[in-house]
Design an enzyme around this catalytic site. Structure first.
Site, PDB file in Angstrom:
ATOM      1  N   CYS A  49       0.716  14.822 -21.391  1.00  0.00           N
ATOM      2  CA  CYS A  49       1.677  16.024 -21.254  1.00  0.00           C
ATOM      3  C   CYS A  49       1.598  16.710 -22.636  1.00  0.00           C
ATOM      4  O   CYS A  49       1.663  18.071 -22.774  1.00  0.00           O
ATOM      5  CB  CYS A  49       3.027  15.688 -20.738  1.00  0.00           C
ATOM      6  SG  CYS A  49       3.046  15.176 -18.984  1.00  0.00           S
ATOM      7  N   GLN A  94       7.260   9.606 -21.894  1.00  0.00           N
ATOM      8  CA  GLN A  94       6.675   9.773 -23.038  1.00  0.00           C
ATOM      9  C   GLN A  94       5.136   9.925 -23.058  1.00  0.00           C
ATOM     10  O   GLN A  94       4.443   9.229 -23.898  1.00  0.00           O
ATOM     11  CB  GLN A  94       7.012   8.431 -23.929  1.00  0.00           C
ATOM     12  CG  GLN A  94       8.393   8.392 -24.475  1.00  0.00           C
ATOM     13  CD  GLN A  94       8.556   9.311 -25.571  1.00  0.00           C
ATOM     14  OE1 GLN A  94       7.609   9.712 -26.443  1.00  0.00           O
ATOM     15  NE2 GLN A  94       9.767   9.646 -26.065  1.00  0.00           N
ATOM     16  N   SER A  95       4.633  10.886 -22.289  1.00  0.00           N
ATOM     17  CA  SER A  95       3.212  11.028 -21.949  1.00  0.00           C
ATOM     18  C   SER A  95       2.613  11.816 -22.951  1.00  0.00           C
ATOM     19  O   SER A  95       2.709  12.875 -23.517  1.00  0.00           O
ATOM     20  CB  SER A  95       3.111  11.957 -20.493  1.00  0.00           C
ATOM     21  OG  SER A  95       1.832  12.195 -20.443  1.00  0.00           O
ATOM     22  N   ASN A  96       1.591  11.132 -23.544  1.00  0.00           N
ATOM     23  CA  ASN A  96       0.471  11.632 -24.318  1.00  0.00           C
ATOM     24  C   ASN A  96      -0.297  12.713 -23.778  1.00  0.00           C
ATOM     25  O   ASN A  96      -0.653  13.813 -24.496  1.00  0.00           O
ATOM     26  CB  ASN A  96      -0.307  10.528 -25.110  1.00  0.00           C
ATOM     27  CG  ASN A  96       0.385   9.540 -25.748  1.00  0.00           C
ATOM     28  OD1 ASN A  96       1.020   9.661 -26.619  1.00  0.00           O
ATOM     29  ND2 ASN A  96       0.142   8.220 -25.358  1.00  0.00           N
ATOM     30  N   TYR A 123       7.622  18.061 -26.888  1.00  0.00           N
ATOM     31  CA  TYR A 123       7.571  18.862 -25.750  1.00  0.00           C
ATOM     32  C   TYR A 123       8.445  20.074 -25.981  1.00  0.00           C
ATOM     33  O   TYR A 123       8.186  21.145 -25.878  1.00  0.00           O
ATOM     34  CB  TYR A 123       8.224  18.029 -24.624  1.00  0.00           C
ATOM     35  CG  TYR A 123       7.607  16.841 -23.988  1.00  0.00           C
ATOM     36  CD1 TYR A 123       6.037  16.651 -24.569  1.00  0.00           C
ATOM     37  CD2 TYR A 123       8.111  15.945 -23.362  1.00  0.00           C
ATOM     38  CE1 TYR A 123       5.359  15.660 -23.928  1.00  0.00           C
ATOM     39  CE2 TYR A 123       7.480  15.037 -22.740  1.00  0.00           C
ATOM     40  CZ  TYR A 123       6.422  14.570 -22.917  1.00  0.00           C
ATOM     41  OH  TYR A 123       5.634  13.582 -22.863  1.00  0.00           O
TER      42      TYR A 123
END
Length: 331
Positions: free
Chosen positions: A78, A74-76, A115
């Site tokens: 990325c 759940q990368s901010n 994404y």
């Protein structure tokens, strides 16, 4: 400190607000302000935007057609790197690190949904034991073989060039506090991949700012995190031409707010997310800003701000909040 010699993209029209939190301050018995870096430019904002302004400028100068990066599921980082790539007409390739086994789902909401909506060229999931740097290098070679020009951005954008984004932020905070006649005594920031914390430290030393900076770890033990941030701050200072030594004493990290582990909920985090929402209408995420805010709250209640003014750096992350419903509204 002169950052004007570095190429830079500008994804935010102006400074982010530095605003008082009167109801939270009354609740905690301390004077608390917030730096709203959740309102930075690119999709849904967050601290990585400042780093990407420098990193994407270098990528474009190198002729990059494709951007490769990595982050948690759940990368901010990325999300924002993908948004920057879309803005610049580049393809983006995400290597998602499943640090907690079984936590990735292609159908998840939050950043995972974004994404797909933003159109990542590829999404690959790596297990907790993966060598992320090696895999990104392989991805770059595969793209070169296909006639593309890749550029790799490490996790969090936390390299010396990316950290300059928060050296610039220190400059912005100092100018805002001067314009408002508001001395800042303490800054509290999340400290994870380290670039935000390190850039603030380097910039503050370069400017001669007198505030103290406390990083709240959401992952690493304090000693490990302090060593990482110190080295990165020193590297950023050299790059920025700061001729002052960054002393070890400039880097302070608190580890007691990690809770049971990275991205795992704690009662203090849940209280912090709810308290910010219900007193000031501000959303925090449970992985980074929520745990950092739990540190701010504990420090305020313990009287650690000593009557001074504390500034909480809101690094964003609100899209992930919608994925972690059970963490912020437990039954």
């Amino acid at each position: 400190m002169d950052l004007s010699r570095f190429p830079r993209r500008h994804y935010t029209p102006g400074p982010t607000p530095l605003q008082p939190l009167p109801r939270l301050s009354k609740e905690l018995g301390a004077t608390i302000y917030i730096k709203r870096d959740d309102l930075l430019g690119l999709t849904a904002g967050g601290n990585k935007t400042r780093k990407l302004e420098f990193l994407m400028a270098e990528a474009l100068a190198s002729g990059a057609t494709d951007i490769i990066t990595t982050g948690a599921v759940q990368s901010n980082h990325c999300r924002l790197t993908l948004a920057a790539a879309v803005t610049e007409g580049c393809a983006a390739h995400l290597l998602l690190h499943e640090r907690v086994p079984g936590t990735y789902s292609p159908e998840a909401g939050g950043n995972n949904l974004l994404y797909r909506l933003l159109g990542a060229a590829t999404i690959e999931v790596a297990p907790a034991t993966a060598d992320l740097g090696a895999r990104m290098a392989e991805m770059a070679e595969e793209l070169r073989a296909a006639g593309r020009t890749p550029y790799i951005i490490p996790g969090g954008g936390s390299v010396a060039l990316g950290a300059l984004g928060y050296a610039a932020a220190a400059q912005e905070i100092l100018a805002q506090s001067f314009a408002a006649g508001l001395p800042i005594d303490h800054i509290v920031t999340p400290s994870v991949s380290g670039g935000t914390h390190a850039g603030l430290v380097a910039g503050s030393i370069g400017l001669g700012a007198s505030w103290t900076i406390t990083g709240i770890s959401a992952d690493e033990p304090a000693a490990d995190q302090e060593a990482k941030v110190l080295q990165l701050a020193r590297d950023a200072a050299v790059l920025a031409g700061i001729d002052r030594e960054i002393p070890e004493s400039a880097v302070t990290v608190r580890e007691e707010f990690i809770g049971p582990g990275y991205s795992l909920p704690s009662p203090a985090m849940t209280e912090a997310v709810q308290l910010f929402a219900r007193t000031e209408g501000i959303l925090l995420d449970p992985v980074y800003s929520g745990k950092a805010a739990s540190g701010l709250i504990a420090m305020a209640r313990a009287g650690e701000f000593d009557g001074g003014t504390a500034l909480f750096l809101h690094t964003g992350g609100s899209p992930a909040t919608y994925h972690y419903r059970s963490q912020v509204l437990p039954s």
